[in-house]
Design a protein around this motif. Structure first.
Motif, short mmCIF file in Angstrom:
data_model
loop_
_atom_site.label_atom_id
_atom_site.label_comp_id
_atom_site.label_asym_id
_atom_site.label_seq_id
_atom_site.Cartn_x
_atom_site.Cartn_y
_atom_site.Cartn_z
N THR A 1 -5.81 5.88 0.02
CA THR A 1 -6.83 4.86 0.25
C THR A 1 -8.22 5.44 0.05
O THR A 1 -9.10 4.80 -0.55
CB THR A 1 -6.70 4.28 1.67
OG1 THR A 1 -5.39 3.71 1.82
CG2 THR A 1 -7.75 3.21 1.91
N ARG B 1 -3.32 7.38 3.85
CA ARG B 1 -4.72 7.62 4.19
C ARG B 1 -5.45 8.30 3.03
O ARG B 1 -6.56 7.90 2.66
CB ARG B 1 -4.80 8.47 5.45
CG ARG B 1 -6.21 8.73 5.92
CD ARG B 1 -6.19 9.47 7.24
NE ARG B 1 -7.53 9.74 7.74
CZ ARG B 1 -7.80 10.38 8.87
NH1 ARG B 1 -6.80 10.82 9.64
NH2 ARG B 1 -9.04 10.57 9.25
N ARG C 1 -10.67 4.09 -3.04
CA ARG C 1 -11.98 3.48 -2.81
C ARG C 1 -13.08 4.28 -3.50
O ARG C 1 -14.04 3.72 -4.03
CB ARG C 1 -12.25 3.36 -1.32
CG ARG C 1 -13.53 2.59 -1.01
CD ARG C 1 -13.75 2.44 0.48
NE ARG C 1 -12.86 1.46 1.07
CZ ARG C 1 -13.09 0.15 1.05
NH1 ARG C 1 -14.17 -0.34 0.47
NH2 ARG C 1 -12.24 -0.67 1.62
N SER D 1 -11.01 -1.53 -1.84
CA SER D 1 -9.77 -1.14 -1.18
C SER D 1 -8.61 -1.49 -2.11
O SER D 1 -8.75 -2.34 -3.01
CB SER D 1 -9.62 -1.89 0.14
OG SER D 1 -9.34 -3.26 -0.09
N LEU E 1 0.83 -1.20 0.00
CA LEU E 1 0.00 0.00 0.00
C LEU E 1 0.86 1.26 0.00
O LEU E 1 0.57 2.24 -0.70
CB LEU E 1 -0.93 -0.02 1.21
CG LEU E 1 -1.81 1.22 1.43
CD1 LEU E 1 -2.68 1.51 0.20
CD2 LEU E 1 -2.67 1.04 2.67
#
Length: 321
Positions: free
Chosen positions: A250, A247, A254, A260, A235
């Motif tokens: 992500t 953060r 999404r 995810s 990630l």
């Protein structure tokens, strides 16, 4: 000789054309090795009367509601906004026929907004269900007793429901797979020229704002990752490529994909493995390494979870001549 499973498609006024044709196409493609049909599909309406479709044509059925009394499965296709069902009501004759069929143990299914009809008939109370994501708020207001999940493709909770439009194909293939196994379902999917498996828990393709520029979204990073499926991609690597914090990345990811980063990567690796199994002589172990699963065991586990069969079984079914 096995007697074909009997299906009734109950068409109401303003029936969605694609939903109406999906069951006969998918179930009609489900056959034995010697091409015997495993299902028969017939259409019925209230009183056997013609009904209008959303495609600008009328449907002239061969049967009335009495057909529902003689079949093993009843499917209610979607109906257009403003038709009965969307206001929380349904023809009493339809309610009575559906309830009686359910009480007899008949399998009940809906496609797309057909869930409004099943809910209005009282068949979804206390159950998990889904419908087209665009009508989720309306559905919740009208049927608060239903546990609605608009973020999946289909739900099998005693009564079966599917999300919008093409998700009805996924639900029908799920039923074929449940009744006759993955090999029959995969052959039916190939005859219909559709993917053999989309997990029921996969996110619906919800409309989302398109980023103004490539730099503002994750599209470039997704393409970068696709070229490196054989490598371990974390990630933090994805976020660094997109020049975002983990953060923020992500959240953007999404919003744009409905998945995810981890789910998306697994989906891409599985799709890549399917292609290699169909088109190459690579061993399952080689496929596992080329697609980033690391081990054959990991490939088998994830492949079976998402596709429903083992890699070797998939290759036997779909191998190109």
């Amino acid at each position: 000789m096995t007697v074909p499973h009997r299906i009734a498609v109950l068409a109401l006024d303003q029936v969605v054309g694609l939903d109406l044709g999906t069951p006969s196409q998918v179930f009609g493609a489900a056959r034995t090795d010697d091409l015997r049909r495993l299902y028969t599909v017939a259409t019925c309406t209230v009183g056997g009367r013609p009904v209008r479709s959303t495609g600008g044509y009328q449907v002239l059925p061969d049967h009335g509601l009495e057909l529902v009394e003689t079949v093993d499965t009843v499917i209610v296709p979607g109906v257009h906004v403003g038709s009965p069902g969307f206001d929380g009501t349904v023809d009493p004759a339809v309610t009575a026929a559906l309830r009686a069929a359910h009480a007899r143990g008949t399998r009940i299914m809906s496609i797309c907004t057909g869930a409004f009809v099943l809910a209005a008939a009282g068949l979804l109370a206390g159950r998990r269900a889904t419908t087209h994501w665009a009508y989720a708020d309306l559905f919740r207001r009208q049927h608060p007793d239903v546990d609605l999940d608009p973020d999946v493709l289909f739900i099998d909770d005693g009564v079966l429901t599917s999300a919008g439009v093409a998700a009805g194909i996924d639900l029908c293939l799920h039923v074929v797979r449940s009744d006759h196994g993955s090999e029959v379902a995969n052959r039916a999917a190939r005859r219909c020229v559709v993917p053999p498996w989309r997990d029921g828990g996969q996110a619906q393709y919800i409309e989302r704002p398109v980023p103004r520029t490539a730099e503002s979204g994750t599209a470039a990073t997704r393409e970068w990752a696709r070229q490196r499926l054989h490598e371990p991609v974390a990630l933090r690597d994805l976020a660094a490529h997109a020049r975002m914090s983990v953060r923020t990345f992500t959240r953007h990811f999404r919003a744009e994909t409905g998945l995810s980063p981890a789910q998306w990567l697994l989906q891409q690796r599985t799709d890549a493995a399917r292609l290699l199994l169909e088109t190459t002589e690579l061993t399952v172990d080689q496929v596992a390494h080329r697609c980033g699963f690391g081990t054959t065991a990991a490939l088998r586990q994830h492949f079976h979870q998402r596709v429903g069969v083992a890699p070797a079984t998939y290759r036997r079914t779909f191998r190109h001549a």
